[in-house]
Design an enzyme around this catalytic site. Structure first.
Site, PDB file in Angstrom:
ATOM      1  N   ASN B  67       0.831  -1.202   0.000  1.00 43.47           N
ATOM      2  CA  ASN B  67       0.000   0.000   0.000  1.00 43.47           C
ATOM      3  C   ASN B  67       0.861   1.246   0.000  1.00 43.47           C
ATOM      4  OD1 ASN B  67      -0.332   1.864   2.564  1.00 43.47           O
ATOM      5  ND2 ASN B  67       0.166  -0.190   3.339  1.00 43.47           N
ATOM      6  N   GLY B  70      -0.343   7.061   1.771  1.00 43.51           N
ATOM      7  CA  GLY B  70       0.183   8.421   1.936  1.00 43.51           C
ATOM      8  C   GLY B  70      -0.491   9.166   3.082  1.00 43.51           C
ATOM      9  N   CYS B 128       7.633   8.643   9.086  1.00 42.95           N
ATOM     10  CA  CYS B 128       7.435   9.717   8.117  1.00 42.95           C
ATOM     11  C   CYS B 128       8.726  10.508   7.932  1.00 42.95           C
ATOM     12  CB  CYS B 128       6.357  10.643   8.639  1.00 42.95           C
ATOM     13  SG  CYS B 128       6.803  11.275  10.240  1.00 42.95           S
ATOM     14  N   ILE B 189       5.573  -4.392  14.024  1.00 45.61           N
ATOM     15  CA  ILE B 189       6.333  -3.525  13.150  1.00 45.61           C
ATOM     16  C   ILE B 189       5.405  -2.767  12.196  1.00 45.61           C
ATOM     17  CG2 ILE B 189       8.431  -4.929  13.148  1.00 45.61           C
ATOM     18  CD1 ILE B 189       7.506  -6.170  10.491  1.00 45.61           C
ATOM     19  N   ASN B 190       5.906  -1.657  11.713  1.00 42.89           N
ATOM     20  CA  ASN B 190       5.231  -0.979  10.609  1.00 42.89           C
ATOM     21  C   ASN B 190       5.551  -1.771   9.328  1.00 42.89           C
ATOM     22  OD1 ASN B 190       3.864   1.025   9.100  1.00 42.89           O
ATOM     23  ND2 ASN B 190       4.434   2.542  10.656  1.00 42.89           N
ATOM     24  N   GLY B 263      -3.776  -5.957  11.437  1.00 44.22           N
ATOM     25  CA  GLY B 263      -3.880  -4.925  10.407  1.00 44.22           C
ATOM     26  C   GLY B 263      -4.594  -5.452   9.183  1.00 44.22           C
TER      27      GLY B 263
END
Ligand code: FAD
Ligand code: FMN
Ligand code: FES
Lengths: 251, 302
Positions: B67, B70, B128, B189-190, B263
Site C-alpha cells: 500500500n 500516503g 514519516c 512492526i510498521n 492490520g
C-alpha cells in the site's frame, strides 16, 4: 452491513468466461438496493488473500445472485466452488444507484458491467419508470439475455458495433430523463460526454481495486470534481455510483 | 474463565488485542461492538489534512498487500471535532496514532490532544520524513528517536508508545533509545518496503513505485523483530505484522509481546480480532496458565 459465511445455493456456468453464484439469506436480501456490492471470498483458500467486490445481480425473495466474470485467481477459484460449500460475504456495501420514479430511463452496460443492471431495471420498473436497456459485449459470449438491445463488437449477436453508437442514436430520437451506466471506463466517459451535451443526468458505477470495501483503508480512491476543486473519494464508500459529470476521467 | 487482562503503560486492557493503525475505522462499528477490543487504535493523524498519494494505492501480492496510502487523513482539528466524539462512545482504551514532520509539530499535536477527554495513549508513527533531519525518517535514527521521545515524554503523562519501522539495520538500538527516553511501550512492526511490476506494460503497479508491505507474508520477519527487541528492552511490546488468527497472535506473545494488533487481515475477516481474543483465552485455560506468564515464555534452551 453483515459478515456471513453461507453455503453456495447455486453455481451456474453461463459459458467459459461467466458464471452465476447464488446464496440464500433473508437478512441480507432485505437490505439490498440496486448498485450495492459485496466483498466475496472463498474462505477455504488463503491465496489470494483479499475478498473481491461483486455487484448484486439479482434479488428474489431471500435469494441473492452475483454474475461473475473469470479474470484471475480469485474469480477462477470462486468458479470452482460447488453447491453446499461456504462462501464469505461482507455487505451490502456502497451507496447504490439513486432511484427515480415516473421517468424515461436509459440503462447502458458493457461487458461485466451488465451485473448490477437487471436488479436496477427491476426496481426502476417497479417505481413506474419507462426503462430502455442497451448492452454491449465483445461477442455473443458477453451477452446475457435477449430481452434488451444487445450490441456486439464483432456482430455475433444483436447490433454490430459499440453500445455507445446505438445509445447516441436513441438519445437523438427519443426523450430520456436520466441515464445509468456500468461498464469499461472509456464507455462510461463517452456516455457522460453525450449526456452532458444533451443536459441529461447520468450516474455511473465505477470500479477500483479494493482492500477493505468499507472505507477504512483509503485504498480505492478516485478523483472527483467538487465545487471548484478536485478531491479523492472512496469508490467503496462514497461510490461506487457517482454523478458522471463529476468524475475526473483518465485521471 | 481466564481473563487475559494486561497493563500497558498506564492503561488497563480487558484483553490484549487491538487493531493496527490505518487498517480499521469506525466503519466497522456497524459489524460488532468495538468495546469488545482491548483497545482501539486510530489511523495516523497529522497536524493538517493530508489528501494522500495518487492512486494506484494498493496491490495484492503473494500472501500480502502493498500500500501507498500516503497518510490520507482529515487533520488533527477535524479528527477532534468529528471522529474523537464517536470513538469516546466505546468502552475501551483509545490509542491515537500521530505523525508530524518536526519535533515541534509533534509536541503541538500532543498538547492539543492532552486536553481532550477519551484519549488514553499516543502511538508515535515515526516512519514519516523528518524535515529537521534532511528527509530521513525519524524512526531510522536512534538519536532522533531518543530526542523526540524525551521531548514528548515531557509533554504528556499519558501512555506513550513509539511505533518502530523494520526498515533499519539495528531495530534494537532504536528500541533501546525509545525506552531510555521514557517511552511506555513499543509498537512493531510498521510495513516493510516492497514493490510490484506489471510485466506486460513494464510499469510499477503502485503509482508511488515503492510501498509498504504487510499481511501474512511478513509474519516471520515481524516475529524475529519482536523477539529481538523483547530481549533488549523491559517496556511492553504491542506486536503486529501478519497476524490472522490466535495461533499467530500466540507466537508473538510467546516471543515476548504483551499485546497484539491485527492490520491487513481485518480486510479479509473483520471479526478476526474477536476470534483471536477467544483463542488466546482458550489457550490460557487449556494450559492452565496466567496470561502474564505466557508473555515471553519462549523456550530456546534444551
Ligand atoms: C464495486 C465493484 C463491483 C464489481 N462487480 C463485479 C461483478 O458484479 N461481477 C464481476 O465479475 N466483477 C465485478 N467487479 C470486478 C471484480 O471485482 C474483479 O474482476 C475481480 O476483483 C478480479 O479478481 P481476480 O482475482 O479474479 O483477478 P486479479 O488477478 O485480482 O486481477 C486480474 C486483473 O484484474 C484487475 N482487477 C483486480 N481487481 C479489479 C477490480 N476490482 N476492478 C477492476 N479490475 C480489477 C487486476 O489489476 C488485474 O489486472 C466489480 C468491481 C468493483 C470495484
Ligand atoms: C492500508 C494500510 C494502511 C496503513 N496505515 C498506517 C498508518 O496510517 N499508520 C501506521 O502507523 N501504520 C499504518 N499501516 C501499518 C499497519 O498499522 C501495520 O503496522 C502493518 O500493516 C503490519 O501489520 P499487518 O501485517 O497485520 O497488516 C497501514 C497498513 C495498511 C495495510
Ligand atoms: S477499499 Fe478500503 S477504503 Fe475503499
Amino acid at each position: 452491513m453483515h459478515f456471513k459465511k453461507l453455503p453456495v445455493l447455486k453455481i451456474e456456468h453461463i459459458n467459459k468466461d461467466y458464471f452465476v453464484l447464488g446464496v440464500r439469506d433473508k437478512e441480507l436480501t432485505q437490505k439490498i438496493k440496486p448498485g450495492h456490492f459485496f466483498q466475496v471470498k472463498d474462505p477455504a483458500s488463503r491465496i489470494p488473500l483479499l475478498p473481491r467486490p461483486f455487484s448484486v445481480y439479482k434479488v428474489d425473495n431471500d435469494e441473492l445472485e452475483f454474475l461473475v466474470k473469470i479474470i484471475g485467481e480469485a474469480t477462477m477459484k470462486l468458479s470452482h466452488l460447488s453447491t453446499g460449500q461456504d462462501i464469505q460475504l461482507l455487505g451490502p456495501l456502497g451507496n447504490g444507484f439513486p432511484l427515480v420514479s415516473g421517468k424515461k430511463v436509459l440503462l447502458a452496460s458493457g461487458g461485466i458491467g451488465f451485473a448490477p443492471m437487471p436488479f436496477l431495471e427491476h426496481k426502476l420498473k417497479e417505481a413506474g419508470n419507462e426503462v430502455h436497456f442497451y448492452h454491449g459485449g465483445r461477442s455473443s459470449n458477453d451477452v446475457f439475455c435477449d430481452s434488451v438491445e444487445n450490441c456486439t463488437d464483432d456482430g455475433t449477436f444483436g447490433h454490430t458495433g459499440f453500445v455507445t453508437e446505438y445509445v447516441e442514436k436513441y438519445l437523438d430520437s427519443t426523450h430520456i430523463d436520466i441515464v445509468y451506466a456500468c461498464g469499461p471506463e472509456p464507455m462510461m466517459k463517452t456516455l457522460t460526454i453525450m449526456c452532458s451535451k444533451r443536459d441529461i443526468p447520468i450516474y455511473v458505477s465505477m470500479e477500483r481495486v479494493m482492500a477493505c470495501g468499507v472505507g477504512a483503508c483509503c485504498g480505492c480512491v478516485i478523483k472527483i470534481k467538487e465545487n471548484d476543486s478536485i478531491v479523492y473519494k472512496k469508490v467503496c464508500n462514497d461510490g461506487p455510483v457517482f454523478y458522471g459529470a463529476e468524475v475526473v476521467w483518465d485521471a | 474463565m481466564h481473563k487475559c487482562e494486561i497493563e500497558f503503560g498506564k492503561m488497563k486492557w480487558k484483553n490484549p488485542v487491538t487493531v493496527a493503525s490505518g487498517t480499521f475505522g469506525l466503519e466497522y462499528a456497524d459489524l460488532f461492538d468495538l468495546s469488545q477490543l482491548g483497545a482501539l487504535t486510530t489511523k495516523t493523524i497529522t497536524p493538517l489534512p493530508k489528501e494522500g498519494n495518487e492512486p494506484q494505492r494498493i496491490v495484492e501480492t503473494e500472501a500480502g498487500l502493498l500500500n501507498s496510502i500516503g497518510l490520507q487523513n482529515p487533520g488533527l482539528d477535524e479528527f477532534i471535532r468529528t471522529d474523537l466524539p464517536q470513538y469516546r462512545k466505546f468502552h475501551t482504551n483509545l490509542i491515537v496514532s500521530v505523525s508530524a514532520s518536526s519535533i515541534k509539530e509533534f509536541i503541538n499535536m500532543i498538547e492539543k490532544l492532552n486536553v481532550q477527554s477519551g484519549v488514553d495513549a499516543y502511538e508515535i508513527n515515526v516512519s514519516c520524513p523528518n524535515v529537521e533531519n534532511e528527509g530521513i525518517a525519524f524512526g531510522t535514527d536512534p538519536e532522533v528517536v531518543f530526542e523526540l521521545t524525551s521531548q514528548l515524554r515531557k509533554a504528556t503523562e499519558k501512555t506513550l508508545i513509539i511505533k518502530l519501522t523494520p526498515n533499519v539495520t539495528l531495530i534494537t538500538d532504536i528500541a533501546v533509545q525509545a525506552e531510555r527516553a521514557g517511552a511506555d511501550g513499543l509498537a512493531m512492526i510498521n510495513t516493510l518496503y516492497g514493490m510490484a511490476v506489471e510485466v506486460r506494460t513494464k510499469r510499477p503497479k503502485l503509482h508511488s513505485i515503492i510501498g509498504g508491505y504487510s499481511g501474512p507474508a511478513i509474519k516471520p520477519i515481524a516475529l524475529q523483530n519482536v523477539y529481538k527487541v523483547a530481549q533488549a528492552v523491559s517496556i511492553p511490546i504491542l506486536a503486529m505484522g501478519g497476524i490472522t488468527n490466535s495461533d499467530d497472535a500466540l507466537e508473538f506473545i510467546i516471543a515476548g509481546a504483551s499485546a497484539v494488533a491485527v492490520g491487513t487481515y481485518n480486510f479479509v475477516n473483520p471479526l478476526c480480532t474477536l476470534e483471536i481474543i477467544k483463542g488466546i483465552e482458550d489457550y490460557c485455560v487449556r494450559n492452565d496458565m496466567k496470561y502474564q506468564d505466557l508473555i515471553g515464555s519462549i523456550q530456546t534452551k534444551g
